[in-house]
Each structure stands twice: as structure tokens, then as C-alpha cells.
Write an enzyme that holds these catalytic residues in place. Structure first.
Site, PDB file in Angstrom:
ATOM      1  N   LYS A 124       3.492  62.796  48.928  1.00  0.00           N
ATOM      2  CA  LYS A 124       2.424  61.603  49.287  1.00  0.00           C
ATOM      3  C   LYS A 124       1.405  62.028  47.748  1.00  0.00           C
ATOM      4  O   LYS A 124       0.869  60.756  47.089  1.00  0.00           O
ATOM      5  CB  LYS A 124       0.739  62.854  50.135  1.00  0.00           C
ATOM      6  N   THR A 183      -6.934  65.684  49.118  1.00  0.00           N
ATOM      7  CA  THR A 183      -6.895  64.242  48.289  1.00  0.00           C
ATOM      8  C   THR A 183      -5.952  63.318  48.731  1.00  0.00           C
ATOM      9  O   THR A 183      -4.859  62.928  49.996  1.00  0.00           O
ATOM     10  CB  THR A 183      -5.802  65.137  47.496  1.00  0.00           C
ATOM     11  N   LYS A 213      -8.879  64.492  40.737  1.00  0.00           N
ATOM     12  CA  LYS A 213      -8.131  65.157  41.372  1.00  0.00           C
ATOM     13  C   LYS A 213      -6.347  64.316  41.165  1.00  0.00           C
ATOM     14  O   LYS A 213      -5.140  65.262  40.736  1.00  0.00           O
ATOM     15  CB  LYS A 213      -7.940  65.128  42.920  1.00  0.00           C
TER      16      LYS A 213
END
Length: 297
Positions: free
Chosen positions: A245, A97, A173
């Protein structure tokens, strides 16, 4: 399939079980900077090499797991990058990702070398990786996907093709991580509240899992939250800073689209607080300690 060669760079917690799974039916090349991980790879039937460029040379596909867009760029195009060592017609399978911005530019640069990119971020831990039980969402040109579909099918129990261009996988995602990050934060709040109300957390968790309040993240992270205050803490299966993140990717994407995401933004702040409390390398279930820092027995 037995004639397909897949290179795997990075034989860590996810890389090694994925490489091991692929080696049951394919030729797999592997490289890691850790001599111990290289030895484990050889024991699993993986051919190891002295450096990353040797590893990818001649491979039909490169399975790549990186931390972020900057690392993706470095691995492929940096001073010791491997892109120039990939043969024309090869395909890079990006399982990480990294956000929406990095992938289209990367696909364009690889395309100039005659190399394809399949955007295939995945969900599931090391055990599921080794069993071929991952969820993989894919954005890719159909011709490039066709080349590596057998590779993906070896790793995934659920393979969802969500778009026909690199970046589409990252988009889905990002939506997935919004829900995952919020669900973990909500589970932590619920169990912290249960303790403050004088309830037994284990009994509370069992009761919640039997009703409408249950979720995958409650069932998966809840038991690890109960271990968070032990001296050794919960086993690290997913680091807290991964959600720093990922929730950053979520809120940045939403902001660029002028979409309000107040719940996701609140969850992001919780993970940032966890990082500030030296929990970055802890399991993400340790976020409960930010909410109830004095709950340790």
C-alpha cells in the site's frame, strides 16, 4: 488534560496500546468488534461501548487508525459512519498513512459538521505506542492542533509539525515511507547476497551495523530476516502488504508530479512479488524470501 475524552475505534495491535497510554491521563472510550480486545481494554481502564457511534458520542477527540482512504470514508461517512455522532468542536486525529488525495476532501466534509481534522500519521510499533515513544508528523490548522496537542504529546517522543493544513502530514509520511520501503528492500538484498557468498548472515549483520552501511531498518528488520525461513517465521510486527500500500502511495504521488523514482519503483515491485508469493500477512522482513526463495535450511 484529565477532563479530555478521547474515543479510539479499533483496539488492535496499535489501537489498544495507544488507548492504554492515553488512559493514564485522559478519559478514553474504546470500541472493537473483538470481545477479547474489549476485555483487554476494560482491564486497562478504558470505557467500552456497544458500537462505534456510542463510543464517539460526546468525545472531544477521535483517534482513528484505518487501512486506506476507502476505509476512512466508510468509518466516518458510511452507512454506520460516526461523523454525524461527533459533537461540534470535536477533532478527528488521523494516525494512518492513507495518501495525499483522501485527506483534504475528508477535512472539508468534517468541517461542514463543525468537526476538525488533524492529519497525524505515525511511525513506531506497538511497544513504542504503549510507551509514548512514537514519531508523529502533523499537518493541521493551528487552532485544531491546539485542541489535541496534549493527546499527541502523550503518544509521541518526537512530534513534528510539518504544515498548517491537513494533507501536509501525509506528504511528509509519503517521503518517509519511500526511504523505509527502500531500506528494507536493500537490507534484504544485502543479507541474501551475504548468504549466497557463503557468509554467516548473523555475523554479517553485526559487522554491517558497526559501519557506515548501517541503517535503522537494517538493525530493526535484519534480525527478523534471519528468522524468515524458520517454520513459524518472524513475529509479525509490520505486515508486508502495508508496504504494498505505502509504496503504491509513494509511486502514485511521484508519477502525478512527473518525478522519476526508479529505486522506489523497484522496491514496490519486490513487495508486490511478496504479496504474489502469499506473504501479504507475513512480517515485511519476509521479503528476503522473494530474493532468495531456496535459502531455507
Amino acid at each position: 488534560m484529565s477532563t479530555t475524552t478521547v474515543a479510539v475505534l479499533g483496539l488492535g495491535a496499535m489501537g489498544l496500546p495507544m488507548a492504554t497510554r492515553l488512559a493514564t491521563e485522559l478519559t478514553v472510550h474504546g470500541f472493537d468488534i473483538s470481545a477479547e480486545r474489549m476485555e483487554l481494554a476494560r482491564a486497562a481502564g478504558i470505557s467500552t461501548f456497544q458500537n462505534a457511534r456510542e463510543t464517539v458520542s460526546g468525545a472531544d477527540a477521535l483517534l482513528l487508525a484505518v487501512r486506506n482512504g476507502e476505509q476512512l470514508d466508510s468509518v466516518l461517512f458510511g452507512e454506520t459512519g460516526v461523523a454525524q455522532s461527533l459533537k461540534p468542536g470535536a477533532v478527528v486525529i488521523l494516525t494512518s498513512t492513507v495518501g495525499l488525495d483522501a485527506v483534504p476532501a475528508t477535512a472539508a466534509r468534517l468541517g461542514e459538521l463543525g468537526v476538525g481534522l488533524v492529519d497525524a500519521p505515525l511511525s513506531g510499533g506497538p511497544v513504542r505506542a504503549g510507551e509514548g515513544d512514537l514519531l508523529i508528523v502533523v499537518g493541521a490548522e493551528p487552532a485544531e492542533l491546539a485542541k489535541v496537542r496534549p493527546v499527541l504529546e502523550l503518544l509521541a517522543s518526537t512530534l513534528s509539525i510539518v504544515g498548517d493544513k491537513p494533507g501536509d502530514g501525509q506528504a511528509l509520511k509519503t517521503v518517509n515511507q519511500l526511504l523505509c520501503g527502500v531500506h528494507i528492500a536493500a537490507a534484504a538484498e544485502a543479507l541474501a547476497l551475504a548468504e549466497k557468498l557463503g557468509l554467516d548472515q548473523e555475523t554479517t549483520l553485526q559487522a554491517l551495523q558497526a559501519g557506515a552501511a548501517n541503517s535503522f531498518m537494517l538493525g530493526n528488520r535484519g534480525p527478523r530476516m534471519l528468522q524468515a525461513y524458520a517454520e513459524e517465521g518472524a513475529e509479525v510486527l509490520s505486515r508486508l502488504d502495508i508496504f504494498v500500500k505505502d509504496m503504491g502511495i509513494v509511486t502514485s504521488a511521484a508519477r502525478a508530479l512527473h518525478l522519476s523514482t526508479p529505486v522506489a519503483s523497484a522496491a514496490e515491485q519486490l513487495y508486490l512479488l511478496g504479496e504474489a508469493h502469499d506473504l501479504a500477512a507475513a512480517d515485511d522482513s519476509a521479503v528476503i524470501k522473494v530474493l532468495a526463495p531456496k535459502s531455507a535450511k
